[in-house]
Design a protein around this motif. Sequence first.
Motif, PDB file in Angstrom:
ATOM      1  N   ALA A 164     -54.474 -24.799 -44.489  1.00  0.00           N
ATOM      2  CA  ALA A 164     -53.684 -23.638 -44.834  1.00  0.00           C
ATOM      3  C   ALA A 164     -53.743 -22.661 -43.827  1.00  0.00           C
ATOM      4  O   ALA A 164     -52.872 -21.880 -43.548  1.00  0.00           O
ATOM      5  N   ARG A 165     -54.704 -22.588 -42.873  1.00  0.00           N
ATOM      6  CA  ARG A 165     -54.942 -21.824 -41.953  1.00  0.00           C
ATOM      7  C   ARG A 165     -53.658 -22.080 -40.661  1.00  0.00           C
ATOM      8  O   ARG A 165     -53.081 -21.276 -40.231  1.00  0.00           O
ATOM      9  N   HIS A 166     -53.525 -23.292 -40.577  1.00  0.00           N
ATOM     10  CA  HIS A 166     -52.464 -23.700 -39.765  1.00  0.00           C
ATOM     11  C   HIS A 166     -51.008 -23.270 -40.038  1.00  0.00           C
ATOM     12  O   HIS A 166     -50.187 -22.525 -39.234  1.00  0.00           O
ATOM     13  N   VAL A 167     -51.059 -23.322 -41.488  1.00  0.00           N
ATOM     14  CA  VAL A 167     -49.611 -22.560 -42.028  1.00  0.00           C
ATOM     15  C   VAL A 167     -49.711 -21.098 -41.586  1.00  0.00           C
ATOM     16  O   VAL A 167     -48.578 -20.682 -41.309  1.00  0.00           O
ATOM     17  N   ASP A 168     -50.623 -20.490 -42.000  1.00  0.00           N
ATOM     18  CA  ASP A 168     -50.897 -18.903 -41.688  1.00  0.00           C
ATOM     19  C   ASP A 168     -50.589 -18.682 -40.238  1.00  0.00           C
ATOM     20  O   ASP A 168     -49.980 -17.574 -40.057  1.00  0.00           O
ATOM     21  N   GLU A 169     -50.816 -19.629 -39.522  1.00  0.00           N
ATOM     22  CA  GLU A 169     -50.736 -19.253 -37.922  1.00  0.00           C
ATOM     23  C   GLU A 169     -49.603 -19.596 -37.493  1.00  0.00           C
ATOM     24  O   GLU A 169     -49.035 -19.230 -36.359  1.00  0.00           O
ATOM     25  N   THR A 170     -48.763 -20.324 -38.012  1.00  0.00           N
ATOM     26  CA  THR A 170     -47.354 -20.902 -37.613  1.00  0.00           C
ATOM     27  C   THR A 170     -46.261 -20.331 -38.191  1.00  0.00           C
ATOM     28  O   THR A 170     -45.298 -20.256 -37.691  1.00  0.00           O
ATOM     29  N   LEU A 171     -46.253 -20.363 -39.585  1.00  0.00           N
ATOM     30  CA  LEU A 171     -44.970 -20.137 -40.241  1.00  0.00           C
ATOM     31  C   LEU A 171     -44.304 -18.607 -39.863  1.00  0.00           C
ATOM     32  O   LEU A 171     -43.221 -18.650 -39.767  1.00  0.00           O
ATOM     33  N   PRO A 172     -45.374 -17.627 -39.860  1.00  0.00           N
ATOM     34  CA  PRO A 172     -44.705 -16.217 -39.478  1.00  0.00           C
ATOM     35  C   PRO A 172     -43.954 -16.282 -37.976  1.00  0.00           C
ATOM     36  O   PRO A 172     -43.088 -15.517 -37.872  1.00  0.00           O
ATOM     37  N   LEU A 173     -44.446 -17.365 -37.104  1.00  0.00           N
ATOM     38  CA  LEU A 173     -43.503 -17.266 -36.060  1.00  0.00           C
ATOM     39  C   LEU A 173     -42.189 -17.646 -35.992  1.00  0.00           C
ATOM     40  O   LEU A 173     -41.358 -17.281 -35.227  1.00  0.00           O
ATOM     41  N   SER A 174     -41.876 -18.337 -37.198  1.00  0.00           N
ATOM     42  CA  SER A 174     -40.393 -18.728 -37.452  1.00  0.00           C
ATOM     43  C   SER A 174     -39.737 -17.668 -37.634  1.00  0.00           C
ATOM     44  O   SER A 174     -38.354 -17.772 -37.516  1.00  0.00           O
ATOM     45  N   ARG A 175     -40.266 -16.518 -37.961  1.00  0.00           N
ATOM     46  CA  ARG A 175     -39.528 -15.239 -38.395  1.00  0.00           C
ATOM     47  C   ARG A 175     -39.788 -14.370 -37.227  1.00  0.00           C
ATOM     48  O   ARG A 175     -39.687 -12.844 -37.587  1.00  0.00           O
ATOM     49  N   GLY A 176     -40.278 -14.665 -36.129  1.00  0.00           N
ATOM     50  CA  GLY A 176     -40.665 -13.720 -34.865  1.00  0.00           C
ATOM     51  C   GLY A 176     -41.876 -12.760 -35.185  1.00  0.00           C
ATOM     52  O   GLY A 176     -41.884 -11.717 -34.492  1.00  0.00           O
ATOM     53  N   ARG A 177     -42.520 -13.234 -35.916  1.00  0.00           N
ATOM     54  CA  ARG A 177     -43.872 -12.259 -36.196  1.00  0.00           C
ATOM     55  C   ARG A 177     -44.981 -13.208 -35.741  1.00  0.00           C
ATOM     56  O   ARG A 177     -45.232 -14.298 -35.927  1.00  0.00           O
ATOM     57  N   VAL A 178     -46.207 -12.362 -35.440  1.00  0.00           N
ATOM     58  CA  VAL A 178     -47.233 -12.844 -35.050  1.00  0.00           C
ATOM     59  C   VAL A 178     -47.971 -13.966 -36.002  1.00  0.00           C
ATOM     60  O   VAL A 178     -47.810 -13.375 -37.416  1.00  0.00           O
ATOM     61  N   GLY A 179     -48.338 -15.103 -35.624  1.00  0.00           N
ATOM     62  CA  GLY A 179     -49.139 -15.845 -36.624  1.00  0.00           C
ATOM     63  C   GLY A 179     -50.667 -15.721 -36.475  1.00  0.00           C
ATOM     64  O   GLY A 179     -51.328 -16.316 -35.478  1.00  0.00           O
ATOM     65  N   GLN A 180     -51.380 -15.121 -37.478  1.00  0.00           N
ATOM     66  CA  GLN A 180     -52.651 -14.988 -37.352  1.00  0.00           C
ATOM     67  C   GLN A 180     -53.538 -14.987 -38.639  1.00  0.00           C
ATOM     68  O   GLN A 180     -52.894 -14.435 -39.688  1.00  0.00           O
ATOM     69  N   GLU A 181     -54.440 -15.535 -38.962  1.00  0.00           N
ATOM     70  CA  GLU A 181     -54.939 -15.665 -40.337  1.00  0.00           C
ATOM     71  C   GLU A 181     -55.509 -14.586 -40.675  1.00  0.00           C
ATOM     72  O   GLU A 181     -55.955 -14.843 -42.119  1.00  0.00           O
ATOM     73  N   THR A 182     -56.011 -13.408 -40.263  1.00  0.00           N
ATOM     74  CA  THR A 182     -56.296 -12.079 -41.020  1.00  0.00           C
ATOM     75  C   THR A 182     -55.479 -11.144 -40.861  1.00  0.00           C
ATOM     76  O   THR A 182     -55.795  -9.943 -41.526  1.00  0.00           O
TER      77      THR A 182
END
Length: 418
Positions: A89-107
């Motif tokens: 789940a953390r991997h998704v938190d860190e990668t999915l936002p990148l697809s919309r040009g936003r930083v991928g970070q778990e917190t």
Amino acid sequence: MKLTVIGGGSTYTPELVDGLARAHGSPAVSELVLADPDAARLEVVGGLAARMLARAGHPAKVVTTGDLDAAVTGATIVLLQLRVGGQAARHVDETLPLSRGRVGQETTGAGGLAKALRTVPVVLDIAARVAARAPGAWIVDFTNPVGIVTRALLDAGHRAVGLCNVAIGVQRRVAALLGVPPGRVSLGHAGLNHLTWVRSVRLDGQDVLPGLLDRYPDELAAIAGLPASLVRGLGAVPSYYLRYFYEHDRVVEEQRGAPSRAEHVAALERDLLAGYADPALDTRPARLDERGGAFYSEAAVQLVASLLGDRGDAQVVNVRNHGTLPFLDDRAVIEVPARIAASGPVPLPVPPVEPLFAGLIAHVAAYEELALDAALRGGVGRVAAALLAHPLIGQADVADRLARDLVAANRAHLPWAV
């Protein structure tokens, strides 16, 4: 005294056990309960914990269990260090936002919201069990996002305090620069969890931060992960999480070209667990430093000892605002030095916060309130509203798309989304 760790199968746990082993009986833990649904990990971590305490001559008995109710029954302290959905789940938190040009970070940002959506309901269920089976127990939350989770616990009426290792880490590194024991150094640390600035460094009561900024600009910049010119211009040492705000676009480009932190941690955890399984290992392994959470053990042990021992000392924790930062709601959860007593933490006065910092604090605090509402009541619309309020998102079309993406990706952990 019974200390229960929820998420006891975490590779973090030996860090906590090491702190207990070196604490010389304060707090006086007689039973350490490690609770985790992953029996295999729990067996490995529990075995190492028992060997570490035995080597130190610590009398505490280590108990491992997958039974949450049994784990919390009769506990004096319940420490939360769980990760709903694991590293996947953390991997998704860190990668999915990148697809919309936003930083991928778990917190923070969209990833932090996804984690809050998964985590808050689980934590509140655990807290309800604690209230029923261990009335009066303190809940110490180390589970991210700490500010939102702690607010959820306090709003539900639980005896809770949030804990993060950022402040103690900065204190230790600054003390090393000064060449003095950490106990002589106190920080003017203020803000929200993972959104803080050190605005003063007091050595024996005297503020030495201006001199440090002149003498050690590169070292302080390394702590913040930001250019020395920016840190000196701010006149404060930002938390390294501020890099996601101050250098957002640069971080996004870096993340797009690198494996996620979750992938690195997953591989590291496999190696750590293999090492933990060695029956000859009875000390904290050096590789645990790579896992993150430096000085977590010291922060946690100090906090527990002060809550139980009514010490009245000052520690940086996550606590209700109660007017400390007058531009925030009293119910907001802030991260500041607080006096720690048996009755709980009381925030110490904070000098007026500069507009440059206060504006961002207020902005993120508003997001956190909306994020908690989304976690409690669900709904794609509430998720989108929280994202729209976040300074790292802030555009309606991006917020709407990310809201749908996050809900779809986390559906298995969101009962309302089924």
